[in-house]
Write a protein that holds these residues in place. Sequence first.
Motif, mmCIF file in Angstrom:
data_model
loop_
_atom_site.group_PDB
_atom_site.id
_atom_site.type_symbol
_atom_site.label_atom_id
_atom_site.label_comp_id
_atom_site.label_asym_id
_atom_site.label_seq_id
_atom_site.Cartn_x
_atom_site.Cartn_y
_atom_site.Cartn_z
ATOM 1 N N ALA A 15 -6.490 9.854 -4.685
ATOM 2 C CA ALA A 15 -7.590 8.917 -4.412
ATOM 3 C C ALA A 15 -7.169 7.503 -4.830
ATOM 4 O O ALA A 15 -7.482 6.512 -4.148
ATOM 5 C CB ALA A 15 -8.837 9.350 -5.174
ATOM 6 N N ILE A 18 -5.416 5.489 -2.165
ATOM 7 C CA ILE A 18 -6.326 4.975 -1.131
ATOM 8 C C ILE A 18 -7.131 3.781 -1.663
ATOM 9 O O ILE A 18 -7.347 2.786 -0.973
ATOM 10 C CB ILE A 18 -7.297 6.111 -0.689
ATOM 11 N N GLY A 22 -7.087 0.000 -0.385
ATOM 12 C CA GLY A 22 -8.346 -0.577 0.119
ATOM 13 C C GLY A 22 -8.766 -1.846 -0.619
ATOM 14 O O GLY A 22 -9.643 -2.581 -0.169
ATOM 15 N N ASP A 41 -16.584 1.560 2.348
ATOM 16 C CA ASP A 41 -15.899 2.656 3.049
ATOM 17 C C ASP A 41 -14.855 3.311 2.131
ATOM 18 O O ASP A 41 -14.594 4.511 2.227
ATOM 19 C CB ASP A 41 -15.219 2.130 4.336
ATOM 20 N N VAL A 42 -14.301 2.534 1.200
ATOM 21 C CA VAL A 42 -13.240 3.080 0.333
ATOM 22 C C VAL A 42 -13.828 4.060 -0.699
ATOM 23 O O VAL A 42 -13.210 5.086 -1.003
ATOM 24 C CB VAL A 42 -12.457 1.938 -0.361
ATOM 25 N N LYS A 44 -16.303 5.996 -0.153
ATOM 26 C CA LYS A 44 -16.581 7.251 0.580
ATOM 27 C C LYS A 44 -15.291 8.029 0.843
ATOM 28 O O LYS A 44 -15.232 9.237 0.677
ATOM 29 C CB LYS A 44 -17.283 6.923 1.902
ATOM 30 N N LYS A 45 -14.257 7.301 1.245
ATOM 31 C CA LYS A 45 -12.962 7.939 1.535
ATOM 32 C C LYS A 45 -12.387 8.565 0.251
ATOM 33 O O LYS A 45 -11.874 9.682 0.259
ATOM 34 C CB LYS A 45 -12.005 6.860 2.074
ATOM 35 N N SER A 46 -12.517 7.831 -0.865
ATOM 36 C CA SER A 46 -11.991 8.321 -2.139
ATOM 37 C C SER A 46 -12.689 9.631 -2.525
ATOM 38 O O SER A 46 -12.033 10.610 -2.923
ATOM 39 C CB SER A 46 -12.195 7.238 -3.215
ATOM 40 N N GLU A 47 -14.016 9.663 -2.383
ATOM 41 C CA GLU A 47 -14.746 10.891 -2.752
ATOM 42 C C GLU A 47 -14.326 12.067 -1.862
ATOM 43 O O GLU A 47 -14.167 13.200 -2.334
ATOM 44 C CB GLU A 47 -16.264 10.654 -2.678
ATOM 45 N N GLU A 48 -14.119 11.774 -0.580
ATOM 46 C CA GLU A 48 -13.725 12.830 0.354
ATOM 47 C C GLU A 48 -12.366 13.429 -0.053
ATOM 48 O O GLU A 48 -12.203 14.651 -0.100
ATOM 49 C CB GLU A 48 -13.633 12.186 1.747
ATOM 50 N N ILE A 49 -11.424 12.559 -0.375
ATOM 51 C CA ILE A 49 -10.080 13.036 -0.769
ATOM 52 C C ILE A 49 -10.161 13.887 -2.036
ATOM 53 O O ILE A 49 -9.571 14.959 -2.133
ATOM 54 C CB ILE A 49 -9.147 11.819 -1.009
ATOM 55 N N ASN A 52 -11.718 17.281 -1.290
ATOM 56 C CA ASN A 52 -10.804 18.138 -0.532
ATOM 57 C C ASN A 52 -9.769 18.777 -1.451
ATOM 58 O O ASN A 52 -9.449 19.948 -1.324
ATOM 59 C CB ASN A 52 -10.080 17.335 0.555
#
Length: 255
Positions: A15, A18, A22, A41-42, A44-49, A52
Motif C-alpha cells: 500500500a 501506491i 499518489g 482515490d489513493v 480507496k486504492k490503498s485500502e483495497e490493496i 486483498n
Amino acid sequence: MSKDLELVMNAAREAGKIVKKGYGNIKEISDKGEGKGIVTDVDKKSEEIIKNILNSSGYSFLGEEEGRTDNNSEYCWVIDPIDGTTNFSRGIPLFAISIALIKNDELLIGVILNPITDECFYAEKGKGAFLNGKKISVSDKNILKGNEVLLEGGYSDRDKDIYATVTKIFSKESYTRRFGTTALEICYVANGSAEAFLSSGDSLWDFAAGLILVKEAGGKVTDWKGKDWSNKSSFICATNGLVHNEVIEQIKDLQ
Ligand code: IPD
Ligand code: CA
C-alpha cells in the motif's frame, strides 16, 4: 516474527508504494461530510490493496473507507489506508498507513508505515516494539515541564472545544504539537520523541495500531480518567508511563 505480522508488513509496504506514487498525483478528492474529513482515490486504492493481501488470513475487517466486513472471525484487521489524508492532499509529507489486529479489546499487532521516510513501526503483543528492525522504547523523562505533549482530536464542535482546552492546559509548561496524523504521533511516544499523546473523538483505525506500539515500547495507554482503554472509548491517553498520572490529573474531568 509471526505469520500474521509478516503478512501485514507486506500489506503495508505494498500500500505504501501506491500511496507514495499518489502523493502529488491525486485524481479525486471529496469531503465525506458529517465531520468525517476528506478522502482521495489513493485512500480507496490503498485500502483495497491492503484488504486483498490480508484476505488470506480469513479474519474480519474494519476499514476507514469501506467499513466492516464480517468474516465470522473474532480477529479483526483495523485499517487506516492513509492516516493524515489532509496532510497527504496538501503536500505535507506526514501521513501513514496504519493497520492493527485486534480481538475485541485485545490489541495484538500494530504496523504503521510512513511511506515517504520509509519508517516502519511495528509491534506484536509480548514481543516489544520496533522501528525498521531496531527495538524502540519510550522516553525516561518523568515530568511534563519542558517536554513534548502531542495533541489531536476529531472534527466535532465538542472535540474542538476539548482540544482548545487541553492545548491551553499543557502549553503553559510543555511543548504542545499537532501534526495532523494521530497514527504517527502515537509512534513518536513509542520511540521516545515525545512524552504524551492525547486525543478525543478520533476513530479506532486512527489509533489502534499506535496503542500497541506504545504498550510494547514500555508506555501506558488509558482513557482520560486513567481507566484501561476499551475499544468503545475515543478518549486516548498514551504516555511514557512516567508522566501518566501528571497528565491524567489535568484531564480527568474533561471526559
Ligand atoms: C485524521 C488524523 C488527524 C486527526 C483526525 C483524523 P484521517 O485521520 O488522524 O490527525 O486529527 O481526527 O480523522 O482522516 O487523516 O485518516
Ligand atoms: Ca484515513
